[in-house]
Design an enzyme around this catalytic site. Structure first.
Site, short mmCIF file in Angstrom:
data_model
loop_
_atom_site.label_atom_id
_atom_site.label_comp_id
_atom_site.label_asym_id
_atom_site.label_seq_id
_atom_site.Cartn_x
_atom_site.Cartn_y
_atom_site.Cartn_z
N GLU A 1 -63.11 -49.13 -40.79
CA GLU A 1 -61.81 -49.31 -40.05
C GLU A 1 -61.12 -48.16 -39.63
O GLU A 1 -59.97 -48.24 -38.76
CB GLU A 1 -61.07 -50.50 -41.02
CG GLU A 1 -60.53 -51.70 -40.10
CD GLU A 1 -59.83 -52.51 -41.26
OE1 GLU A 1 -59.55 -53.61 -40.85
OE2 GLU A 1 -59.47 -51.95 -42.34
N SER B 1 -56.84 -59.60 -46.86
CA SER B 1 -55.43 -59.38 -47.13
C SER B 1 -54.94 -60.96 -47.73
O SER B 1 -55.56 -61.92 -47.29
CB SER B 1 -54.52 -59.12 -46.00
OG SER B 1 -55.07 -58.06 -45.50
N SER C 1 -57.14 -62.29 -38.47
CA SER C 1 -57.33 -62.17 -37.22
C SER C 1 -58.42 -62.90 -36.73
O SER C 1 -59.51 -62.83 -37.04
CB SER C 1 -57.69 -60.55 -36.59
OG SER C 1 -56.62 -59.94 -36.99
N GLN D 1 -62.24 -61.52 -41.14
CA GLN D 1 -62.20 -60.71 -42.25
C GLN D 1 -61.11 -61.14 -43.33
O GLN D 1 -59.65 -61.13 -43.03
CB GLN D 1 -61.61 -59.25 -41.92
CG GLN D 1 -61.63 -58.05 -43.04
CD GLN D 1 -61.06 -56.75 -42.49
OE1 GLN D 1 -60.53 -56.92 -41.67
NE2 GLN D 1 -61.39 -55.80 -43.43
N GLU E 1 -46.60 -45.63 -44.92
CA GLU E 1 -46.25 -45.10 -46.20
C GLU E 1 -47.57 -44.74 -47.05
O GLU E 1 -47.66 -43.83 -47.82
CB GLU E 1 -45.27 -46.29 -46.98
CG GLU E 1 -43.93 -46.43 -46.32
CD GLU E 1 -43.94 -47.27 -45.01
OE1 GLU E 1 -45.01 -47.69 -44.78
OE2 GLU E 1 -42.97 -47.40 -44.58
N SER F 1 -50.86 -48.98 -44.07
CA SER F 1 -49.45 -48.44 -43.51
C SER F 1 -49.02 -47.03 -43.50
O SER F 1 -49.69 -46.41 -44.16
CB SER F 1 -48.57 -49.48 -44.26
OG SER F 1 -48.48 -48.71 -45.63
C1 FAD Z 1 -52.49 -56.49 -36.21
C2 FAD Z 1 -52.92 -56.56 -37.57
C3 FAD Z 1 -54.23 -57.17 -38.01
C4 FAD Z 1 -54.67 -57.51 -39.23
N1 FAD Z 1 -55.84 -58.07 -39.53
C5 FAD Z 1 -56.34 -58.42 -40.49
C6 FAD Z 1 -57.44 -59.21 -40.74
O1 FAD Z 1 -58.20 -59.67 -39.68
N2 FAD Z 1 -57.72 -59.56 -41.89
C7 FAD Z 1 -56.98 -58.98 -43.18
O2 FAD Z 1 -57.62 -59.16 -44.31
N3 FAD Z 1 -56.17 -58.33 -43.00
C8 FAD Z 1 -55.53 -58.21 -41.83
N4 FAD Z 1 -54.33 -57.56 -41.42
C9 FAD Z 1 -53.58 -57.20 -42.83
C10 FAD Z 1 -53.17 -55.74 -43.07
O3 FAD Z 1 -54.27 -55.13 -43.64
C11 FAD Z 1 -52.15 -55.54 -43.99
O4 FAD Z 1 -50.92 -55.90 -43.06
C12 FAD Z 1 -51.90 -54.24 -44.68
O5 FAD Z 1 -52.94 -53.91 -45.37
C13 FAD Z 1 -50.62 -54.14 -45.27
O6 FAD Z 1 -50.51 -55.06 -46.23
P1 FAD Z 1 -49.23 -56.02 -46.24
O7 FAD Z 1 -49.02 -56.73 -45.03
O8 FAD Z 1 -49.38 -57.14 -47.25
O9 FAD Z 1 -48.01 -55.38 -46.65
P2 FAD Z 1 -47.65 -54.57 -48.14
O10 FAD Z 1 -48.79 -53.63 -48.62
O11 FAD Z 1 -46.80 -55.85 -48.75
O12 FAD Z 1 -46.64 -53.38 -47.85
C14 FAD Z 1 -45.03 -53.80 -47.46
C15 FAD Z 1 -44.39 -52.54 -47.10
O13 FAD Z 1 -44.35 -51.95 -48.36
C16 FAD Z 1 -45.05 -50.57 -47.98
N5 FAD Z 1 -45.75 -50.16 -49.55
C17 FAD Z 1 -46.53 -50.98 -49.91
N6 FAD Z 1 -47.22 -50.11 -51.17
C18 FAD Z 1 -46.64 -49.04 -50.96
C19 FAD Z 1 -46.95 -47.99 -51.97
N7 FAD Z 1 -47.49 -47.74 -53.15
N8 FAD Z 1 -46.10 -46.73 -51.78
C20 FAD Z 1 -45.07 -46.84 -50.71
N9 FAD Z 1 -44.75 -47.97 -49.71
C21 FAD Z 1 -45.56 -48.88 -50.14
C22 FAD Z 1 -46.03 -50.56 -47.07
O14 FAD Z 1 -46.22 -49.37 -46.31
C23 FAD Z 1 -45.17 -51.63 -46.11
O15 FAD Z 1 -44.06 -50.88 -45.50
C24 FAD Z 1 -53.90 -57.06 -40.21
C25 FAD Z 1 -52.60 -56.59 -40.18
C26 FAD Z 1 -52.16 -56.42 -38.84
C27 FAD Z 1 -50.74 -55.82 -38.75
#
Ligand code: FAD
Length: 397
Positions: free
Chosen positions: A248, A133, A165, A130, A380, A378
């Site tokens: 999901e 992100s 992943s 996928q 939040e 997440s």
């Molecule tokens: C085990 C795992 C597998 C994954 N597999 C895939 C995959 O196969 N393909 C893929 O595309 N993605 C994948 N992901 C990515 C996943 O979808 C993202 O990690 C998730 O959407 C959060 O985005 P980010 O990591 O960019 O964090 P960010 O969006 O940058 O967030 C960082 C922090 O800020 C907080 N935050 C962000 N926006 C707000 C808001 N508006 N209000 C309050 N707090 C906020 C969040 O809660 C978090 O604590 C995977 C993630 C994990 C952990």
């Protein structure tokens, strides 16, 4: 809420249980999952397992029959996941293909796309990843910057994806890319199938704190995407992505059973005194914490059933699915913290060894489940949804 299963559902459960009793590979029968020398070896074993399940008709059971599924009801799907986890059967490896890509293609793909891609998904002949992100687009996926520009016969894509992943094993990826940068954020996105073997695709594994490298960065440099790899209409990708994302979230029966099993592990460890020390359960604080976990796992079960009842009555899921995700993921982290407290110094052994309890599995599980409050939305973000849509509080931005 309906708290019982029908005779037909119980018959379905018995059929699956009998199949698992006859077909679960010996390596998974001992209670502890096998250790593999590498992720590639594990993926190969899991592909074999998925192939065997598919031959028995046990993969994609929620897919319509015409595409190789069983047309299973939401309850049967729930029972399926419960039984798989209870037998400690490994998960299928092509989860993204079966759970996300299949339903999305069935809903939005052309006949030709369905004919071409669906048959390879169930037996794990082609694994999927996928590509959603990006470094600057996670919680707010509409901020994605990967660009698909028109070219003769299709598009040329440039950009970077992250947290992908199993990309290093994937044959195909579902890709979101911006096709109209002048349109409002969600309106200029298209949904593509990306050939992971195409020139210009570079996959770089990222090592996680569990020691595993399931995640990857994926760089896309002048990657050509042919016209027939567009899913749905150009610039209409965001609505299609929401079909994928909806699959999901929802119920989490597998997580429910995983945490019931974690509770069993915790009780066993808490009752056992080691090296002449009293059992951890003789500490009243530990006992209170375990009792709290028992209550929370039960709450998770009842919440799953409530959602199932809604799905069965064809009612929309609504914001309560955010509550389920938020509750189980934070419960998981609290439970894992108690497991670590009970393990004490032995919790430092995260790989098999003479002092490691469960070969380090529970410590790796503690490390892995730090991710639970991030993936699939997440904590939040779930709290924002609950605050705005359930409590009616003002929007956060
Ligand atoms: C085990 C795992 C597998 C994954 N597999 C895939 C995959 O196969 N393909 C893929 O595309 N993605 C994948 N992901 C990515 C996943 O979808 C993202 O990690 C998730 O959407 C959060 O985005 P980010 O990591 O960019 O964090 P960010 O969006 O940058 O967030 C960082 C922090 O800020 C907080 N935050 C962000 N926006 C707000 C808001 N508006 N209000 C309050 N707090 C906020 C969040 O809660 C978090 O604590 C995977 C993630 C994990 C952990």
């Amino acid at each position: 809420m309906d708290l019982s299963f029908s005779p037909a559902e119980e018959a379905f459960r018995a059929e699956l249980r009998a199949w698992l009793a006859a077909n679960l590979p010996p390596a998974w029968r001992g209670g502890e999952p096998p250790e593999f020398a590498s992720l590639a070896e594990e993926v190969a074993a899991l592909r074999d397992w998925q192939r065997a399940l598919a031959a028995g008709g046990w993969v994609g059971i929620h897919w319509p029959r015409e595409y190789g599924g069983r047309g299973a009801t939401v309850i049967e799907h729930y029972v399926f996941q419960e039984e798989m986890a209870a037998a400690r059967a490994p998960e299928i490896i092509n989860r993204i293909g079966v759970n996300l890509v299949g339903p999305t293609l069935i809903a939005h793909g052309t006949d030709e796309q369905r004919r071409r891609f669906l048959p390879q998904i169930l037996p794990a002949d082609a694994l999927w990843c996928q590509l959603f992100s990006e470094p600057g687009a996670g919680s707010d996926l509409t901020a994605l910057r990967t660009r698909a520009e028109p070219a003769p016969g299709g598009w040329v894509v440039n950009g970077q994806k992250v947290w992908t992943s199993y990309a290093q094993f994937a044959r195909w990826g579902i890709l979101l890319a911006r096709t109209d940068p002048s349109a409002p954020k969600a309106k200029g996105i298209s949904y593509f199938v990306c050939d992971m073997q195409a020139p210009g695709v570079t996959v770089r594994p990222l090592r996680q704190m569990t020691g595993s490298e399931e995640f990857n960065e994926v760089f896309l440099e002048d990657v050509f995407i042919p016209r027939d790899h567009l899913i749905g209409r150009e610039n209409a990708g965001w609505a299609i992505a929401n079909t994928t994302l909806a699959h999901e979230r929802g119920t989490s029966p597998r997580q429910l059973v995983i945490h019931r099993m974690l509770l069993q592990d915790l009780l066993r460890l808490a009752r056992a005194g080691r090296d002449g020390a009293p059992p951890p359960a003789s500490d009243p604080v530990v006992r209170q914490r375990i009792a709290q976990h028992v209550i929370e796992v039960e709450i998770t079960r009842l919440n799953n059933w409530r959602t199932l009842t809604r799905l069965q009555r064809r009612l929309p899921l609504g914001p309560e699915s955010s509550f389920i995700k938020l509750f189980w993921s934070e419960m998981s982290q609290r439970m894992h913290d108690t497991v670590m407290a009970v393990l004490g110094a032995r919790g430092l052994c995260w790989q098999p060894g003479p002092h490691a309890e469960t070969g380090g599995r529970l410590t790796r599980s503690w490390l892995y489940y730090r991710a639970a409050s991030l993936f699939a939305g997440s904590s939040e973000i779930q709290r924002n949804i609950l605050a705005e849509r359930v409590l009616g509080l003002p929007r956060s931005r």
